[in-house]
Design an enzyme around this catalytic site. Structure first.
Site, PDB file in Angstrom:
ATOM      1  CD  GLN A 112       6.096  -7.809  -1.837  1.00  0.00           C
ATOM      2  OE1 GLN A 112       6.286  -7.168  -0.817  1.00  0.00           O
ATOM      3  NE2 GLN A 112       5.544  -7.289  -2.931  1.00  0.00           N
ATOM      4  CB  ALA A 172       3.546  -6.492   1.091  1.00  0.00           C
ATOM      5  CE1 TYR A 173       9.470 -12.429   3.566  1.00  0.00           C
ATOM      6  CE2 TYR A 173      11.196 -10.759   3.574  1.00  0.00           C
ATOM      7  CZ  TYR A 173      10.768 -12.039   3.856  1.00  0.00           C
ATOM      8  OH  TYR A 173      11.646 -12.936   4.437  1.00  0.00           O
ATOM      9  N   GLY A 174       8.563  -6.698   3.735  1.00  0.00           N
ATOM     10  CA  GLY A 174       9.327  -5.947   4.719  1.00  0.00           C
ATOM     11  C   GLY A 174       8.453  -5.358   5.809  1.00  0.00           C
ATOM     12  CE  LYS A 177       9.611 -12.694   7.253  1.00  0.00           C
ATOM     13  NZ  LYS A 177       9.641 -13.914   8.064  1.00  0.00           N
TER      14      LYS A 177
END
Length: 268
Positions: A112, A172-174, A177
Site C-alpha cells: 500500500q 491496510a497491508y498489516g 496479512k
C-alpha cells in the site's frame, strides 16, 4: 507474452546431488523479483519442476531461461492475484504442464501507499483485500484441489512481520496479512486429513525492491529497519526462500499450521 501464452519445456533433472524438492512440481507466485525470484531459483536447484507466476511475464521469461540454462525445469504462466479468473487460469496451466501440483509458494503481494490509518484510501484497502487476502484464499483453494488428485502436498504463504503487531505505517497491508495468517491456520486444520500441509512465513525487513520503493517514499526507513533487527541487518531474499524450501519439503513433514518468523529476531 500475452495472457494466454505459456512457456514450456521438456522436463529435465538438474545435475548434482538430489535436492530437498527433487521431482516435485512447485508453483511460485510473485516470482518475477525479490523473494519469489530467489525461491524459484532455489527450488529449481533443489530439484523441483518450478512454475513461475506473476504479472511481469517478461521478467519471468528471463528467470526461466536462466534456470533451464543451469539444467533445471521451469515454465512461466501469467498471474494477476487481483483477478479470480487469472488465478484459475494459472492453476489450470500447471495442470496442463505437469498433471499435478506438489507444492505452492504463495508469495505474490501488493504494497500500500505508506501512511497513517486515517489517510489510507479506500482504493488502497480494496487492493490489499483483493491481492493479499482474497487472492491468496482463491489460490490456496485452487492449489489444494489439484493437490488432492495426487494425494496431497504442501502450501506456504508469505505473510509479514507487520501482521504480528501494530503497523502504523502500513495499516491496510498489516491488517490483510494478519487475516492471511488466520486463513493459513484454518486451511492447515481443514486440509490436514487430506495430506495437505499449510504454513506461513512472516519475513521481517528483507532487501527487496519493495524496500527500495518504501525508502523512496519514506527516506530513512531502511536505516530504521536495520536498527530494529537484533541481527543488525535485513534478510536477503535467498534466506527467506530457504525457509520456504524447508517447509515445502519432507523435512517438515510434521509441520502444519505454523506461522514461521524469518525476521532476524525483530519479532522476539
Amino acid at each position: 507474452m500475452t495472457n494466454t501464452d505459456i512457456s514450456t519445456t521438456a522436463s529435465t533433472t538438474p545435475t548434482g546431488p538430489a535436492g530437498l524438492l527433487l521431482d516435485r512440481v512447485v508453483l511460485v507466485t510473485g516470482a518475477s523479483r525479490g523473494i519469489g525470484e530467489a525461491a524459484a531459483r532455489l527450488f529449481a536447484a533443489e530439484g523441483a519442476r518450478v512454475v513461475l507466476a506473476a504479472r511481469q511475464t517478461d521478467a519471468l521469461d528471463v528467470i526461466v531461461a536462466d534456470i533451464r540454462r543451469d539444467g533445471g525445469t521451469a515454465d512461466a504462466v501469467p498471474l494477476d492475484l487481483a483477478d479470480p479468473a487469472s488465478i484459475a487460469g494459472a492453476i489450470a496451466a500447471v495442470d496442463r504442464l505437469h498433471g499435478r501440483l506438489d507444492g505452492a509458494f504463495n508469495n505474490g503481494a501488493a504494497i500500500q501507499t505508506p501512511g497513517p490509518l486515517d489517510e489510507t484510501t479506500d482504493e488502497d484497502v480494496d487492493l490489499q483485500f483483493a491481492v493479499n487476502f482474497r487472492g491468496h484464499w482463491r489460490a490456496m483453494v485452487a492449489e489444494a484441489a489439484l493437490m488432492r488428485r495426487s494425494g496431497g502436498g504442501a502450501i506456504v504463504n508469505t505473510s509479514s512481520i507487520g501482521s504480528r503487531r501494530a503497523n502504523p505505517a502500513l495499516p491496510a497491508y498489516g491488517a490483510m496479512k494478519r487475516a492471511l495468517n488466520s486463513i493459513t491456520e484454518t486451511a492447515a486444520v481443514t486440509w490436514a486429513p487430506q495430506g495437505i500441509r499449510v504454513n506461513g512465513l512472516t519475513p521481517g525487513g528483507t532487501a527487496t525492491r519493495m524496500i527500495d520503493e518504501w525508502e523512496a517514499a519514506s527516506p530513512g526507513i531502511r536505516a530504521q529497519i536495520d536498527a530494529s533487527i537484533p541481527l543488525g541487518r535485513m534478510a536477503e531474499p535467498e534466506e527467506v526462500a530457504q525457509a520456504a524450501c524447508w517447509l515445502l519439503s519432507d523435512r517438515a513433514s510434521a509441520v502444519t499450521g505454523a506461522i514461521v518468523p524469518v525476521d532476524g529476531g525483530a519479532g522476539a
